[in-house]
Design a protein around this motif. Structure first.
Motif, PDB file in Angstrom:
ATOM      1  N   CYS A 154       0.709  -1.222   0.182  1.00  0.00           N
ATOM      2  CA  CYS A 154      -0.075   0.096  -0.154  1.00  0.00           C
ATOM      3  C   CYS A 154       0.889   1.094   0.071  1.00  0.00           C
ATOM      4  N   THR A 155       0.259   2.431  -0.310  1.00  0.00           N
ATOM      5  CA  THR A 155       1.094   3.699  -0.406  1.00  0.00           C
ATOM      6  C   THR A 155       1.430   4.269   1.048  1.00  0.00           C
ATOM      7  N   ALA A 156       2.810   4.750   1.187  1.00  0.00           N
ATOM      8  CA  ALA A 156       3.054   5.356   2.115  1.00  0.00           C
ATOM      9  C   ALA A 156       3.025   6.838   1.798  1.00  0.00           C
ATOM     10  N   THR A 157       2.688   7.786   2.643  1.00  0.00           N
ATOM     11  CA  THR A 157       2.578   9.499   2.428  1.00  0.00           C
ATOM     12  C   THR A 157       3.041   9.988   3.555  1.00  0.00           C
ATOM     13  N   ILE A 158       4.046  10.778   3.164  1.00  0.00           N
ATOM     14  CA  ILE A 158       4.471  11.774   4.093  1.00  0.00           C
ATOM     15  C   ILE A 158       4.339  13.293   3.574  1.00  0.00           C
ATOM     16  N   LEU A 159       4.474  14.257   4.648  1.00  0.00           N
ATOM     17  CA  LEU A 159       4.547  15.710   4.322  1.00  0.00           C
ATOM     18  C   LEU A 159       5.706  16.499   5.385  1.00  0.00           C
ATOM     19  N   LEU A 160       6.516  17.250   4.431  1.00  0.00           N
ATOM     20  CA  LEU A 160       7.190  18.017   5.178  1.00  0.00           C
ATOM     21  C   LEU A 160       6.689  19.373   4.883  1.00  0.00           C
ATOM     22  N   ILE A 161       7.066  20.300   6.015  1.00  0.00           N
ATOM     23  CA  ILE A 161       6.387  21.605   5.984  1.00  0.00           C
ATOM     24  C   ILE A 161       7.450  22.470   6.385  1.00  0.00           C
ATOM     25  N   ASP A 162       7.684  23.638   5.832  1.00  0.00           N
ATOM     26  CA  ASP A 162       8.606  24.730   6.280  1.00  0.00           C
ATOM     27  C   ASP A 162       7.971  25.772   6.277  1.00  0.00           C
TER      28      ASP A 162
ATOM     29  N   ILE B 228       5.788  29.322  15.574  1.00  0.00           N
ATOM     30  CA  ILE B 228       5.879  27.731  15.672  1.00  0.00           C
ATOM     31  C   ILE B 228       4.771  26.978  16.376  1.00  0.00           C
ATOM     32  N   ILE B 229       4.330  27.612  17.434  1.00  0.00           N
ATOM     33  CA  ILE B 229       3.047  27.290  18.277  1.00  0.00           C
ATOM     34  C   ILE B 229       1.733  27.578  17.551  1.00  0.00           C
ATOM     35  N   ALA B 230       1.707  28.552  16.603  1.00  0.00           N
ATOM     36  CA  ALA B 230       0.512  28.853  15.947  1.00  0.00           C
ATOM     37  C   ALA B 230       0.352  27.844  15.040  1.00  0.00           C
ATOM     38  N   ILE B 231       1.410  27.603  14.302  1.00  0.00           N
ATOM     39  CA  ILE B 231       1.420  26.729  12.974  1.00  0.00           C
ATOM     40  C   ILE B 231       0.947  25.453  13.470  1.00  0.00           C
ATOM     41  N   THR B 232       1.807  24.880  14.573  1.00  0.00           N
ATOM     42  CA  THR B 232       1.167  23.553  15.156  1.00  0.00           C
ATOM     43  C   THR B 232      -0.155  23.432  15.387  1.00  0.00           C
ATOM     44  N   ARG B 233      -0.831  24.442  16.108  1.00  0.00           N
ATOM     45  CA  ARG B 233      -2.258  24.340  16.370  1.00  0.00           C
ATOM     46  C   ARG B 233      -3.039  24.404  15.036  1.00  0.00           C
ATOM     47  N   GLN B 234      -2.411  25.040  14.074  1.00  0.00           N
ATOM     48  CA  GLN B 234      -3.607  25.019  12.765  1.00  0.00           C
ATOM     49  C   GLN B 234      -3.378  23.784  12.204  1.00  0.00           C
ATOM     50  N   LEU B 235      -2.372  22.956  12.331  1.00  0.00           N
ATOM     51  CA  LEU B 235      -1.833  21.674  11.549  1.00  0.00           C
ATOM     52  C   LEU B 235      -2.957  20.735  12.294  1.00  0.00           C
TER      53      LEU B 235
ATOM     54  N   GLY C   3      -5.719  10.971  13.938  1.00  0.00           N
ATOM     55  CA  GLY C   3      -4.674   9.845  14.112  1.00  0.00           C
ATOM     56  C   GLY C   3      -3.569  10.127  13.146  1.00  0.00           C
ATOM     57  N   ASP C   4      -3.593  11.182  12.686  1.00  0.00           N
ATOM     58  CA  ASP C   4      -2.402  11.561  11.452  1.00  0.00           C
ATOM     59  C   ASP C   4      -1.155  12.050  12.453  1.00  0.00           C
ATOM     60  N   ALA C   5      -0.150  11.567  12.381  1.00  0.00           N
ATOM     61  CA  ALA C   5       1.116  11.706  12.971  1.00  0.00           C
ATOM     62  C   ALA C   5       1.849  12.985  12.813  1.00  0.00           C
ATOM     63  N   ILE C   6       1.760  14.057  13.604  1.00  0.00           N
ATOM     64  CA  ILE C   6       2.418  15.314  13.225  1.00  0.00           C
ATOM     65  C   ILE C   6       3.989  15.244  14.167  1.00  0.00           C
ATOM     66  N   GLY C   7       4.844  15.473  13.642  1.00  0.00           N
ATOM     67  CA  GLY C   7       6.142  15.667  14.207  1.00  0.00           C
ATOM     68  C   GLY C   7       6.867  17.243  14.166  1.00  0.00           C
ATOM     69  N   ARG C   8       7.866  17.484  15.031  1.00  0.00           N
ATOM     70  CA  ARG C   8       8.465  18.590  14.603  1.00  0.00           C
ATOM     71  C   ARG C   8      10.090  18.104  14.461  1.00  0.00           C
ATOM     72  N   PHE C   9      10.328  18.297  12.995  1.00  0.00           N
ATOM     73  CA  PHE C   9      11.471  17.927  12.461  1.00  0.00           C
ATOM     74  C   PHE C   9      12.700  18.481  13.034  1.00  0.00           C
ATOM     75  N   GLY C  10      12.554  19.848  13.484  1.00  0.00           N
ATOM     76  CA  GLY C  10      13.543  20.820  14.018  1.00  0.00           C
ATOM     77  C   GLY C  10      13.287  22.171  13.304  1.00  0.00           C
ATOM     78  N   GLY C  11      13.717  22.934  14.383  1.00  0.00           N
ATOM     79  CA  GLY C  11      13.556  24.564  13.994  1.00  0.00           C
ATOM     80  C   GLY C  11      12.377  24.849  13.373  1.00  0.00           C
ATOM     81  N   ASP C  12      11.837  25.221  12.253  1.00  0.00           N
ATOM     82  CA  ASP C  12      10.848  25.557  11.688  1.00  0.00           C
ATOM     83  C   ASP C  12      10.150  24.684  10.803  1.00  0.00           C
TER      84      ASP C  12
END
Length: 209
Positions: free
Chosen positions: A73-81, A101-108, A115-124
């Protein structure tokens, strides 16, 4: 009768002591469970935003990647900057940068399912992992995220400021094969993100297998 008196004085102790011991044991167990939960949260969550930290998110990616490879099955990820994040810090100060950074997190978090896994990859930079079957909804998700980010506002100690928050999104969707790892999926998403940053910003680009 001395024996009766002694027994009368001992009986409450015999009854109350087990009850007291059971109550103390229960309280100790509850506190240990709460302490364990706090430690687990500290080890998996980003301190500023509360979303998954990079280490834990990469573990989730490995698990989902193996699942998709096994079931084809298809794996899908998203990177956001965050666009022009350095300018936000330089213009408004680092405190407002942190609030961005906090406001972006809240909107995401309001843009996707719980159930969608959100992570902070570092910095912004943020990263999201979508379960199998979501690849047909990527455009819908991307548009919803852009709309939510456009509504974001930041409050500093004096007033509400609006440093024109926008983000760039890079998506990668494909079926894992052979000895591939989640790192390849991240590389594809990073290429998609770079394409947006180079050409327009405040937009998204999708790389599909």
């Amino acid at each position: 009768n001395p024996d009766l008196v002694e027994w009368s004085l001992t009986l409450p102790v015999l009854v109350l002591y087990p009850m007291l011991f059971a109550w103390l044991s229960h309280r100790t167990a509850v506190r240990l469970a709460e302490h364990k939960q706090r430690l687990e949260m500290m080890s998996t969550r980003d301190g500023m935003t509360g979303v998954y930290n990079r280490r834990h998110w990469e573990m989730l990616l490995r698990n989902e990647f193996e699942h998709c490879r096994r079931d084809r099955c298809t794996a899908t990820i998203l990177l956001i900057d965050i666009d022009h994040f350095k300018n936000i810090n330089d213009t408004w100060g680092h405190a407002v940068g942190d609030e961005a950074i906090i406001a972006i997190t809240r909107q995401l978090q309001m843009s996707v399912r719980s159930g969608d896994a959100i992570g902070r990859f570092g910095g912004d930079e943020f990263v999201m992992l979508f379960p199998a079957g979501m690849e047909n909804r990527i455009e819908e998700i991307a548009e919803a995220i852009l709309q939510k980010i456009a509504e974001a506002g930041i409050a500093n100690e004096h007033s509400v400021v609006q440093p024109n928050l926008t983000i760039s999104q890079g998506y990668a969707c494909f079926v894992p094969e052979g000895t591939e790892s989640g790192a390849r999926l991240i590389e594809h998403a990073d290429k998609a993100l770079y394409y947006v940053k180079r050409n327009s910003r405040n937009a998204y680009y999708i790389i599909r297998e």
